[in-house]
Design a protein around this motif. Structure first.
Motif, PDB file in Angstrom:
ATOM      1  N   UNK A  37     -48.092  39.796  -4.307  1.00 33.55           N
ATOM      2  CA  UNK A  37     -46.875  40.389  -4.835  1.00 33.55           C
ATOM      3  C   UNK A  37     -45.921  40.799  -3.549  1.00 33.55           C
ATOM      4  N   UNK A  76     -45.132  38.244  -0.999  1.00 31.85           N
ATOM      5  CA  UNK A  76     -43.914  37.534  -1.296  1.00 31.85           C
ATOM      6  C   UNK A  76     -42.575  38.076  -1.137  1.00 31.85           C
ATOM      7  N   UNK A 110     -42.201  40.698   1.162  1.00 36.10           N
ATOM      8  CA  UNK A 110     -42.003  40.674   2.506  1.00 36.10           C
ATOM      9  C   UNK A 110     -41.307  39.492   2.844  1.00 36.10           C
ATOM     10  N   UNK A 111     -41.880  38.234   2.585  1.00 34.39           N
ATOM     11  CA  UNK A 111     -41.107  36.923   2.907  1.00 34.39           C
ATOM     12  C   UNK A 111     -39.805  36.697   2.402  1.00 34.39           C
ATOM     13  N   UNK A 112     -39.513  37.313   1.360  1.00 40.22           N
ATOM     14  CA  UNK A 112     -38.135  37.013   0.593  1.00 40.22           C
ATOM     15  C   UNK A 112     -37.379  38.013   1.243  1.00 40.22           C
ATOM     16  N   UNK A 140     -37.623  39.297   4.227  1.00 38.51           N
ATOM     17  CA  UNK A 140     -37.332  38.858   5.779  1.00 38.51           C
ATOM     18  C   UNK A 140     -36.226  37.600   5.717  1.00 38.51           C
ATOM     19  N   UNK A 141     -36.407  37.036   4.608  1.00 41.14           N
ATOM     20  CA  UNK A 141     -35.272  35.890   4.682  1.00 41.14           C
ATOM     21  C   UNK A 141     -34.074  36.148   4.141  1.00 41.14           C
ATOM     22  N   UNK A 182     -30.972  36.647   6.605  1.00 31.93           N
ATOM     23  CA  UNK A 182     -30.451  35.406   7.052  1.00 31.93           C
ATOM     24  C   UNK A 182     -29.331  34.745   6.085  1.00 31.93           C
ATOM     25  N   UNK A 183     -29.860  34.915   4.678  1.00 31.04           N
ATOM     26  CA  UNK A 183     -28.877  34.356   3.771  1.00 31.04           C
ATOM     27  C   UNK A 183     -27.528  35.365   3.778  1.00 31.04           C
ATOM     28  N   UNK A 208     -30.841  41.930  -5.289  1.00 33.33           N
ATOM     29  CA  UNK A 208     -32.291  41.495  -4.707  1.00 33.33           C
ATOM     30  C   UNK A 208     -33.390  42.419  -5.189  1.00 33.33           C
ATOM     31  N   UNK A 234     -41.823  40.871  -9.793  1.00 35.84           N
ATOM     32  CA  UNK A 234     -42.946  41.273  -8.964  1.00 35.84           C
ATOM     33  C   UNK A 234     -43.281  42.568  -9.021  1.00 35.84           C
ATOM     34  N   UNK A 271     -39.404  46.289   2.904  1.00 37.13           N
ATOM     35  CA  UNK A 271     -39.867  46.483   4.300  1.00 37.13           C
ATOM     36  C   UNK A 271     -39.687  45.113   5.068  1.00 37.13           C
TER      37      UNK A 271
END
Lengths: 666, 666
Positions: free
Chosen positions: B477, B480, B482-484, B486-487, B490-491, B555, B563, B573
């Motif tokens: 959880x 995921x 952290x990944x989202x 981190x992206x 960019x978005x 977000x 999550x 983070x």
């Protein structure tokens, strides 16, 4: 284990038949044979130089491993390295022999040419998978079965990572330096077309396609393939989950079997039917996934494995396919038209538009991998995450065949141009080349996603190996690790991009020198010295990869001494997450700029020579080292750092090596 | 609390004296007065449109907060928003009145002009800090002291974040769209110089400097300033650490006092001595830090606070200064020469070289912030991290004064050009403008680092508020998230860059229309319609910022429902870490390209009009929206998401709102 050997033998037999068939095609055009010979020799020269540079490193690591972890691990490391080298060598050997035969076949039509090029690609795809299965199977078998295989398979994976580092980073620098160097003098200064035989760097450029996109891509995916299986084995052994282990072995073997069947079918269709080649490949992707899903659903029947394993595996498969289609959209769909239009107001707007689209393109892949991780974890815990990685990669033999087809087709086009084949032949090879660009972009997306998932799986294995129960990111040791890890792909990319620029500049100087000093070269009466350009690219590419290689190795180890085990965990996760996003960004930016340029060259907005085209060429040049050097190199960074940590950090912990921050904390 | 009010009053009195002195300077050149009037009116028009767009959002949030957290928080939110608006309004008002007076003063020499421009900057710097102290002091005082202030000060901070979002993102889109739009038609198509009064977008361009770099930067740093203090207060209250609380109040107040003293000294020296202006500012940076360190070391004497607090605070101060110097190196030092040289082989190599350098430039700042985090944590735990943020920001009044000086000097140069002042005057304003570019780059580095540290401090407060003891990143959880997360930068950047392109395109069309339809415009016999361009920029900038604003708000909240709390922590983070790296990358890339172009314009490698210059202009244009729109906007994204989560997620948890993943996990 038996299933691994059985499938490996089946694949290797097919490889031999395929190779014999390809080599049986006669090359009638003497000039083409000569050019192809140059490319073949150049690629072999690069490989042998690479082996020489690699050799002392392998010896050192072998000794370090032997001392720290025992001789079995050291031998497994060596085996991992050698199998990867062998797979790369065979794949490239065939690719560089098949290129001219594809050109020859193109005289007889598109179907024949496609089937030669795809057969050559499938040699790479099947060899990589067969050698992965064979190598892993052998080290486990020779060293006495699975009971004590954890450390040994990890070392095998490290060997694969290590070769991938050289092949992908070195190959990536080579290919783009040669490409940019050839273009800067050839197209821009001397005003001669691409692939013109008068350009001394043109052979180096064609060698680069093989070195980067065949050998480099192959080693990268060999590493991912092996890494994802190894992560499963390590986790299954740590949890004493023998049913899970057996599930993985079957899933991998049946995935390879599905690929084998699909490869034969696609080859058959491609030579005989009149389907669009792109559709043949797309149909193959869907078929191979359906077959693999079907097989995986059957495994619980004889292994007694839980259905949750099936769910985790299928989640990985679906995400792998979905990311392919997303990449397809961003690098070939509607966004390309936007970039092309932005080129009308100049290079700056072309570049900004490409950047914006590539930035946007990162979100969905990341979200999907995140979702797959969650689904897999909810179904089967950490082991489930590793299974998702295996799911994505178990049909690698097919997807890599499609990838490796691209550079063969690209080379075939180059040879047709250089050897003055008829326009009809060139039309056929151009069509195959365009398809190759499309499959290359999708292949990159797949390679990145699988690298990220493999790194995550290895990360789970790392946590289990060092006994981290929870990696608390609000702990500043972890947090600082995450921050530094997140910045490292930026530093790494910076070094690699600079290496390309420096090497390209040396080639530019050499090409200029030849144009000036070889009389009659530009008028076509004398031949250039191709070999010098190849050897310059080779030596500079290999020299310039030492620093990035050290960075990938040293960063996680140094973090241990500064921040301790938690810090290493932080670095790995920061690097994987940020590396994943950056790699997608760079791959898609490069792909999108490339295709926007091609769209304009196809006649859109004024075609070749227009203002828009001029702008689009600049975007394409910017994108080249991003998509073909820096982006793919990040794949290696993520996996190599993780696998090095997986092997060495538990030993550091066991030896009680001191950690700086612990001294202060007291 | 009293110390807040005392310092605030001192600063505001100085602001009033400064403002009166600036307004007392007579503007003799009628044309200059008229042009300055246009800029002043344009900026005011933008602000009032911005307020109108903001108003319904503020009302909605006010009601939501009133319902969810009670009327006190809602009022504190409103106060945070209003104080930020007031600070921005006053700063911009003075900046747009001071520009023409700087031009006038430039007739009498560089010292006089510098002192006017810096005085105007210091109005912004001191107002922001004074209103921060006053606002926070008031809400705490009115609502009955610190005992129950946690939620209230967080809401105050949310108000500040909210205004910053509009000011920074809206202002950033405005300023670059106007700039790019003006250049694309003016310089490229009509072939007239920058700041030429015939260009209909030239006033919008100058308005943009104020809107983006004065009001936007001010609101951004107001938010960081308030946010870092609020994080300390929340953590101190959660730990019932009243000594720590008192330490923070004193550190903030004495930092402001040090700044006040340094501002007066720098102003005095700048008008009288013959020191290089750049050295005056640099000396000021060092002096203000030394003073603040000295003061902070004394605080334990009367508060009984631990020395560990001093260490944490000073760690933040040192990193703040160090990052300034690192930025200085990468955007003005040796790397610039490399980029300039790369421009000789064209735009593509210029851009690749700038990218590589900017990527490299991210590593040290990230490492330093990481080290500061560790030092602060080892000394004083989570509270120490928040103290490091306060340390970096407590001398904001001085550093923001230097930042806000830049756009005033820039405008002064534009007015000198448009109103046909003598070459001597323009030489003076050009010199001041160049210095302004240098301080702007350093200011951006500082703003990013402080935003990252503030976000980390607020993140610590968030963890404490939702009761997360350990945020385990190996939990999918969190991972995921952290990944989202981190992206997401960019978005976000992608959306913002596209907004600039779209808006610039509308301006281009309008400028072309005016050139075509207004007879005598290009020959200088008729005046363009400046107002239309300003209002186009305004309306499009504000319209285009709705999507990024929603992204920042939705977000983290959506992650809760998907999550859970841990997922939100992961998103925060991931976003902070990746946003930090990306923001540094974009700011330094833009700054480096800009200065490489200026280096060439100064005569290096052929000067203006050379091939290298042409390539460098493309790099500069690419960098503009990165450094002035996307990069700075990420500062807001990091802080806003965190503060929204800090306020709302604990309420969601309390209300027991359902979490999707928990339904499946059962």
């Amino acid at each position: 284990m038996l299933e691994f050997f059985a499938v490996a033998v089946l694949l290797l037999l097919t490889v031999i038949l395929n190779a014999r068939w390809i080599l049986g095609i006669k090359v009638e055009n003497a000039l083409a044979a000569q050019i192809s010979g140059h490319i073949h020799d150049g690629a072999k020269a690069f490989l042998s130089s690479e082996y020489k540079v690699m050799f002392p490193w392998i010896v050192v690591l072998f000794i370090v491993l032997a001392l720290l972890t025992g001789y079995k691990s050291a031998i497994a490391f060596l085996a991992g390295a050698l199998f990867s080298i062998a797979a790369g060598y065979i794949g490239m050997q065939i690719a560089t022999l098949a290129n001219v035969r594809t050109t020859e076949a193109a005289r007889r039509g598109s179907g024949d040419a496609l089937s030669v090029a795809f057969s050559a690609g499938s040699v790479m795809g099947m060899t990589v998978v067969a050698f992965g299965l064979l190598g892993l199977g052998l080290v486990v078998f020779v060293f006495g079965g699975f009971e004590k295989a954890g450390g040994i398979v990890s070392s095998f994976s490290l060997g694969a990572s290590f070769v991938a580092l050289f092949a992908r980073v070195g190959g990536g620098i080579f290919t783009k330096a040669a490409d940019v160097g050839a273009d800067l003098v050839g197209k821009v200064e001397a005003n001669i077309p691409e692939d013109d035989p008068r350009n001394p760097a043109v052979i180096a450029d064609n060698v680069g396609d093989n070195v980067g996109d065949v050998a480099g891509m192959g080693a990268d995916l060999y590493e991912s393939y092996v890494g994802s299986i190894v992560a499963c084995i390590v986790l299954a052994l740590a949890e004493k989950n023998m049913v899970g282990l057996s599930f993985v072995l079957w899933a991998v073997s049946l995935g390879a079997l599905s690929s084998w069947f699909t490869i034969l079918l696609v080859r058959g269709i491609s030579s005989r039917s009149h389907m669009e080649p792109a559709n043949v490949f797309r149909m193959g992707s869907i078929l191979v996934t359906l077959l693999a899903v079907g097989f995986v659903c059957l495994i619980p029947m004889w292994t007694g494995a839980s259905w949750s394993y099936v769910v985790s595996t299928v989640a990985g498969m679906i995400v792998g396919i979905a990311i392919g289609f997303i990449t397809d959209y961003y690098t070939m769909g509607a966004p390309i038209k936007e970039i092309a239009k932005a080129s009308e107001t100049g290079a700056a707007t072309n570049i900004l538009s490409g950047m914006a689209i590539a930035m946007q393109s990162t979100f969905l892949p990341v979200l999907l991998v995140g979702l797959a991780t969650i689904v897999a974890y909810l179904s089967a815990g950490l082991f489930g995450i590793a299974l998702a990685g295996v799911g994505m990669l178990c049909t690698l033999a097919y997807s890599l065949s499609v990838d490796a087809y691209g550079p063969v087709a690209d080379n075939a086009g180059g040879i047709a141009e250089m050897a003055h084949f008829s326009p009809q032949v060139r039309e056929v090879t151009d069509g195959l080349d365009a398809l190759g660009n499309a499959t290359a972009a999708m292949g990159k997306g797949f390679a990145i996603a699988s690298a990220a998932l493999t790194a995550l799986a290895l990360f789970a294995a790392f946590n289990s190996a060092v006994g981290i129960k929870a990696l608390d990111v609000s702990d500043p040791k972890v947090l600082t690790g995450v921050m530094v890890g997140a910045a490292s792909p930026f530093l790494f990319s910076s070094i690699v991009i600079n290496a390309v620029s420096r090497t390209a500049f040396v080639i530019v100087k050499e090409v200029r020198r030849q144009f000036k000093e070889i009389p009659g070269l530009l008028s076509g009466q004398a031949n250039p010295d191709y070999v010098v350009c190849v050897s310059i690219s080779t030596s500079h590419a290999l020299k310039n990869m030492v620093v990035p290689a050290l960075l990938a190795l040293i960063l996680p180890l140094a973090s241990y001494f500064l921040l301790g085990v938690e810090g290493v965990g932080g670095v790995l996760i920061g690097q994987t997450v940020s590396g994943f996003v950056m790699a997608v960004y760079m791959a898609n930016a490069g792909g999108a700029w490339d295709n926007a340029k091609k769209l304009i060259e196809g006649g859109f907005l004024g075609g070749k020579g227009s203002e828009a085209h001029h702008a689009a060429v600049i975007g394409d040049t910017v994108g080249d080292p991003l998509k073909d050097t820096a982006g793919p190199s990040i794949n290696i960074l993520m996996k190599l750092s993780t696998v090095v940590s997986l092997i060495l950090i538990p030993i550091f912990v066991q030896m009680g090596l001191p950690v700086l921050i612990d001294l202060f904390a007291k």
